[in-house]
Scaffold this active site. Structure first.
Site, PDB file in Angstrom:
ATOM      1  N   HIS A  17      11.920  11.012 -34.498  1.00 55.42           N
ATOM      2  CA  HIS A  17      10.697  11.836 -34.425  1.00 55.42           C
ATOM      3  C   HIS A  17       9.902  11.738 -35.726  1.00 55.42           C
ATOM      4  O   HIS A  17       8.683  11.577 -35.715  1.00 55.42           O
ATOM      5  CB  HIS A  17      11.049  13.321 -34.215  1.00 55.42           C
ATOM      6  CG  HIS A  17      11.664  13.655 -32.891  1.00 55.42           C
ATOM      7  ND1 HIS A  17      12.794  14.441 -32.785  1.00 55.42           N
ATOM      8  CD2 HIS A  17      11.312  13.352 -31.619  1.00 55.42           C
ATOM      9  CE1 HIS A  17      13.099  14.608 -31.507  1.00 55.42           C
ATOM     10  NE2 HIS A  17      12.218  13.949 -30.774  1.00 55.42           N
ATOM     11  N   LYS A  41      16.077  20.235 -19.413  1.00 55.98           N
ATOM     12  CA  LYS A  41      16.973  20.370 -20.572  1.00 55.98           C
ATOM     13  C   LYS A  41      17.307  21.828 -20.862  1.00 55.98           C
ATOM     14  O   LYS A  41      16.499  22.716 -20.624  1.00 55.98           O
ATOM     15  CB  LYS A  41      16.313  19.740 -21.808  1.00 55.98           C
ATOM     16  CG  LYS A  41      16.189  18.230 -21.737  1.00 55.98           C
ATOM     17  CD  LYS A  41      15.572  17.669 -23.007  1.00 55.98           C
ATOM     18  CE  LYS A  41      15.480  16.139 -22.967  1.00 55.98           C
ATOM     19  NZ  LYS A  41      14.687  15.620 -24.096  1.00 55.98           N
ATOM     20  N   ARG A  90      11.378   4.009 -26.710  1.00 66.71           N
ATOM     21  CA  ARG A  90      12.529   3.226 -27.139  1.00 66.71           C
ATOM     22  C   ARG A  90      12.813   2.153 -26.085  1.00 66.71           C
ATOM     23  O   ARG A  90      12.391   1.031 -26.195  1.00 66.71           O
ATOM     24  CB  ARG A  90      13.759   4.132 -27.334  1.00 66.71           C
ATOM     25  CG  ARG A  90      13.667   5.046 -28.555  1.00 66.71           C
ATOM     26  CD  ARG A  90      14.638   6.182 -28.470  1.00 66.71           C
ATOM     27  NE  ARG A  90      14.415   6.944 -27.239  1.00 66.71           N
ATOM     28  CZ  ARG A  90      14.848   8.161 -27.010  1.00 66.71           C
ATOM     29  NH1 ARG A  90      15.598   8.779 -27.891  1.00 66.71           N
ATOM     30  NH2 ARG A  90      14.571   8.783 -25.889  1.00 66.71           N
ATOM     31  N   SER A 128      17.767  13.290 -29.572  1.00 65.42           N
ATOM     32  CA  SER A 128      18.338  14.613 -29.875  1.00 65.42           C
ATOM     33  C   SER A 128      19.633  14.814 -29.098  1.00 65.42           C
ATOM     34  O   SER A 128      20.597  15.389 -29.608  1.00 65.42           O
ATOM     35  CB  SER A 128      17.334  15.720 -29.525  1.00 65.42           C
ATOM     36  OG  SER A 128      16.176  15.596 -30.306  1.00 65.42           O
TER      37      SER A 128
END
Ligand code: PNS
Length: 161
Positions: A17, A41, A90, A128
């Site tokens: 990040h 989440k 990514r 994360s």
């Protein structure tokens, strides 16, 4: 003035990040780091904890502001008059998800663009979720998150046990 909005769960902030935040300078004059709710989440950190981690770890970065939003990102972005959304990319798995979300956001707010910054190789493996998984088993996350975030994560898991 070009205002970029970098949304995410930031649960917690990672070095990946941080890299996107720093690199955003080349495309916007001001960056709003926007903590939103990802309904898929279940966060480890409260919103206030996440704000505090970002503010502490980014205190030497100019022209950024940490904000929070409820509801739809596209609606929030319209209200804030932001120029574009920034997301990091990514893998191709990220791409499939991000492309769908970018199109959905664009349907809600037709002028809203999403700009993707490709993850640098050294951050490709960091998320994360991965960080939390490793930390929950006592693994070393020093290379994945800023020092302050690492301390906070370790404290969470030692409180849990
Ligand atoms: O870091 P994340 O978990 O990938 O961030 C996802 C987030 C919070 C940016 C995303 O879930 C979001 O924008 N949530 C708000 C609701 C919304 O607008 N969803 C996208 C349209 S379906």
């Amino acid at each position: 003035m070009r205002i970029g909005l970098y949304p995410g769960s930031f649960d917690p902030l990672t070095n990946g990040h941080l890299d996107i935040i720093q690199r955003s300078k080349v495309i916007c004059d001001k960056l709003l780091i926007a903590i939103g709710t990802n309904s898929a989440k279940n966060p480890l950190f409260s919103i206030n904890e996440r704000i505090e981690i970002i503010n502490t770890c980014c205190n030497d970065i100019a022209n950024i502001e940490v904000v929070t939003f409820n509801g739809l990102l596209a609606e929030y972005s319209k209200k804030q008059n932001i120029s574009f959304i920034i997301r990091g990319l990514r893998s191709s798995t990220d791409f499939d998800y991000e492309y769908q979300i970018a199109v959905a956001n664009n349907k809600i707010a037709p002028d809203l663009e999403t700009i993707f910054l490709m993850s640098r190789g050294e951050y490709f493996h960091i998320s994360s979720n991965i960080v939390k998984e490793i930390a929950s088993y006592g693994g070393d996350i020093s290379s994945m998150v800023p020092h302050y975030a690492k301390e906070k994560i370790i404290a969470k898991y030692s409180n849990h046990s």
